[in-house]
Design a protein around this motif. Structure first.
Motif, mmCIF file in Angstrom:
data_model
loop_
_atom_site.group_PDB
_atom_site.id
_atom_site.type_symbol
_atom_site.label_atom_id
_atom_site.label_comp_id
_atom_site.label_asym_id
_atom_site.label_seq_id
_atom_site.Cartn_x
_atom_site.Cartn_y
_atom_site.Cartn_z
ATOM 1 N N HIS A 145 0.876 -1.262 -0.044
ATOM 2 C CA HIS A 145 0.013 -0.078 0.055
ATOM 3 C C HIS A 145 0.929 1.353 -0.099
ATOM 4 C CE1 HIS A 145 -2.861 -3.024 0.976
ATOM 5 N NE2 HIS A 145 -2.489 -3.170 2.145
ATOM 6 N N GLY A 146 1.969 1.287 -0.613
ATOM 7 C CA GLY A 146 3.061 2.311 -0.638
ATOM 8 C C GLY A 146 4.534 1.646 -0.423
ATOM 9 N N VAL A 147 5.346 2.557 -0.678
ATOM 10 C CA VAL A 147 6.639 2.239 -0.610
ATOM 11 C C VAL A 147 7.283 2.150 0.995
ATOM 12 C CG1 VAL A 147 9.121 2.697 -1.197
ATOM 13 C CG2 VAL A 147 7.292 3.227 -2.455
ATOM 14 N N ILE A 148 7.792 0.940 1.542
ATOM 15 C CA ILE A 148 8.244 0.772 2.803
ATOM 16 C C ILE A 148 9.849 0.489 2.844
ATOM 17 C CG2 ILE A 148 7.997 -0.924 4.791
ATOM 18 C CD1 ILE A 148 5.451 -1.394 3.967
ATOM 19 N N TYR A 149 10.336 1.140 3.745
ATOM 20 C CA TYR A 149 11.847 0.711 4.057
ATOM 21 C C TYR A 149 12.212 0.224 5.394
ATOM 22 C CZ TYR A 149 12.100 4.373 0.436
ATOM 23 O OH TYR A 149 11.792 5.261 -0.667
ATOM 24 N N GLY A 150 13.115 -0.710 5.396
ATOM 25 C CA GLY A 150 13.433 -1.231 6.623
ATOM 26 C C GLY A 150 14.977 -1.713 6.897
ATOM 27 N N VAL A 151 15.245 -2.067 7.927
ATOM 28 C CA VAL A 151 16.616 -2.708 8.253
ATOM 29 C C VAL A 151 16.328 -3.827 9.459
ATOM 30 C CG1 VAL A 151 16.941 -0.920 10.243
ATOM 31 C CG2 VAL A 151 18.905 -2.076 8.922
ATOM 32 N N SER A 207 13.498 -6.458 13.494
ATOM 33 C CA SER A 207 13.352 -5.845 12.508
ATOM 34 C C SER A 207 12.848 -4.640 12.467
ATOM 35 C CB SER A 207 12.603 -6.482 11.195
ATOM 36 O OG SER A 207 12.929 -7.913 11.154
ATOM 37 N N ILE A 208 12.916 -3.393 11.740
ATOM 38 C CA ILE A 208 12.302 -2.186 11.903
ATOM 39 C C ILE A 208 11.806 -1.678 10.468
ATOM 40 C CG2 ILE A 208 12.498 0.258 12.838
ATOM 41 C CD1 ILE A 208 14.459 -0.709 14.888
ATOM 42 N N SER A 209 10.629 -1.310 10.430
ATOM 43 C CA SER A 209 10.331 -0.983 9.079
ATOM 44 C C SER A 209 9.421 0.456 9.108
ATOM 45 C CB SER A 209 9.327 -1.831 8.172
ATOM 46 O OG SER A 209 8.482 -2.474 8.941
ATOM 47 N N ILE A 210 9.479 1.217 7.878
ATOM 48 C CA ILE A 210 8.648 2.550 8.244
ATOM 49 C C ILE A 210 8.191 2.850 6.713
ATOM 50 C CG2 ILE A 210 9.755 3.805 10.130
ATOM 51 C CD1 ILE A 210 11.496 5.162 8.237
ATOM 52 N N PRO A 211 7.092 3.355 6.445
ATOM 53 C CA PRO A 211 6.668 3.699 5.182
ATOM 54 C C PRO A 211 7.390 5.026 4.541
ATOM 55 C CG PRO A 211 4.794 4.275 6.700
ATOM 56 C CD PRO A 211 6.132 3.527 7.484
ATOM 57 N N LYS A 230 6.242 12.624 7.229
ATOM 58 C CA LYS A 230 6.701 12.283 8.616
ATOM 59 C C LYS A 230 7.377 10.827 8.662
ATOM 60 C CE LYS A 230 3.279 14.997 10.655
ATOM 61 N NZ LYS A 230 2.152 14.998 11.617
ATOM 62 N N LEU A 231 8.625 10.950 8.924
ATOM 63 C CA LEU A 231 9.464 9.693 8.743
ATOM 64 C C LEU A 231 9.003 8.576 9.593
ATOM 65 C CD1 LEU A 231 11.942 8.351 7.457
ATOM 66 C CD2 LEU A 231 13.419 9.229 9.398
#
Length: 209
Positions: free
Chosen positions: A44-50, A67-71, A75-76
Motif C-alpha cells: 500500500h506504498g513504499v516501505i523501507y526497513g532494516v 526488524s524495523i520498517s517504516i513507510p 513524517k518519517l
C-alpha cells in the motif's frame, strides 16, 4: 568468534505482512554470525526497513532477529513496525530445509482524522526451500494477529462523541494470512534477494487495509 556481515537488498511486489530475516541458510556455518539486512518493498506504498540478526548453531541452527520498517512519507516515523523474533531450522534433507519463525509485532498506524492506533501482536510463519551456496528458492506462508490495540481519538471525534474513551482494548482487531515465494543469489559476503507474495485477511475474503 567468527563474525560475518551480510548486506541484503530486498524488493517485493507485495510486501509480506510477516517479514522475517531472509538469508541463504546454506552459507551459514557453525560459528556465530552477525547479519545486517537493508530492504525496501511495496505494501500500500513504499516501505523501507532494516534488520539485524544473530545466528548460532545450538542444538539446531537458530537465528535471532530484530526488524524495523517504516513507510515513505512526509513524517518519517509517524508509522512504524518493530518485529523481534526467532527462526529455527528444523529439517535438513540434502539441500532442502524447513525453517519456522515466531515473531512479536508492535505497530503504530498513521493517525487519521478520528483515531490513531498502536497495537501489539504476534506472528508465525514457515518456509520450505532449496538452498545452494550460490542461490536459493523457497515458499513461505504465515499468519499474524493484533492481540491488543491502544486507541487515541482525535479532538474532532471527541466533540461528536464525548463519551468515547482512549486506552487499551484487549479484543483482537484482526489477523492476516500471507503466502509467497522468495529467491536470491549469493556471492562474497552478500545476498541479493527478491520476495513476492500476497496478503489476505483471516476471513479469507477481504484484503487488509
Amino acid at each position: 568468534m567468527k563474525s560475518v556481515h551480510y548486506f541484503f537488498i530486498f524488493f517485493s511486489l507485495v510486501n509480506m505482512s510477516i517479514h522475517a530475516q531472509t538469508v541463504n541458510w546454506n552459507r551459514l556455518e557453525n560459528e556465530p554470525t552477525h547479519i545486517v539486512n537493508v530492504n525496501a518493498g511495496l505494501q500500500h506504498g513504499v516501505i523501507y526497513g532494516v534488520d539485524y540478526s544473530y545466528y548460532s548453531n545450538l542444538h539446531v541452527p537458530i537465528l535471532f532477529h530484530l526488524s524495523i520498517s517504516i513507510p515513505s512519507g512526509k513524517k518519517l516515523i509517524d508509522d512504524f513496525k518493530i518485529q523481534p523474533g526467532i527462526q529455527i531450522q528444523w529439517l535438513k534433507k540434502s539441500d532442502f530445509k524447513l525453517i519456522t519463525s515466531i515473531d512479536g509485532i508492535s505497530r503504530r498506524r498513521h493517525e487519521t482524522t478520528t483515531v490513531s492506533l498502536f497495537n501489539l501482536g504476534a506472528g508465525i510463519s514457515a518456509s520450505f526451500g532449496y538452498y545452494r551456496p550460490g542461490w536459493f528458492i523457497a515458499v513461505e506462508a504465515g499468519f499474524d494477529k493484533a492481540i491488543a490495540t491502544k486507541f487515541k481519538h482525535s479532538q474532532a471525534y471527541r466533540d461528536n462523541y464525548p463519551e468515547v474513551q482512549d486506552g487499551w482494548y484487549k479484543h483482537s482487531t484482526g489477523g492476516n494470512f500471507n503466502y509467497g515465494l522468495k529467491t536470491g543469489i549469493s556471492f562474497g559476503k552478500q545476498d541479493i534477494y527478491l520476495q513476492v507474495g500476497k496478503i489476505i485477511a483471516q476471513d479469507f475474503r477481504s484484503k487488509p487495509q
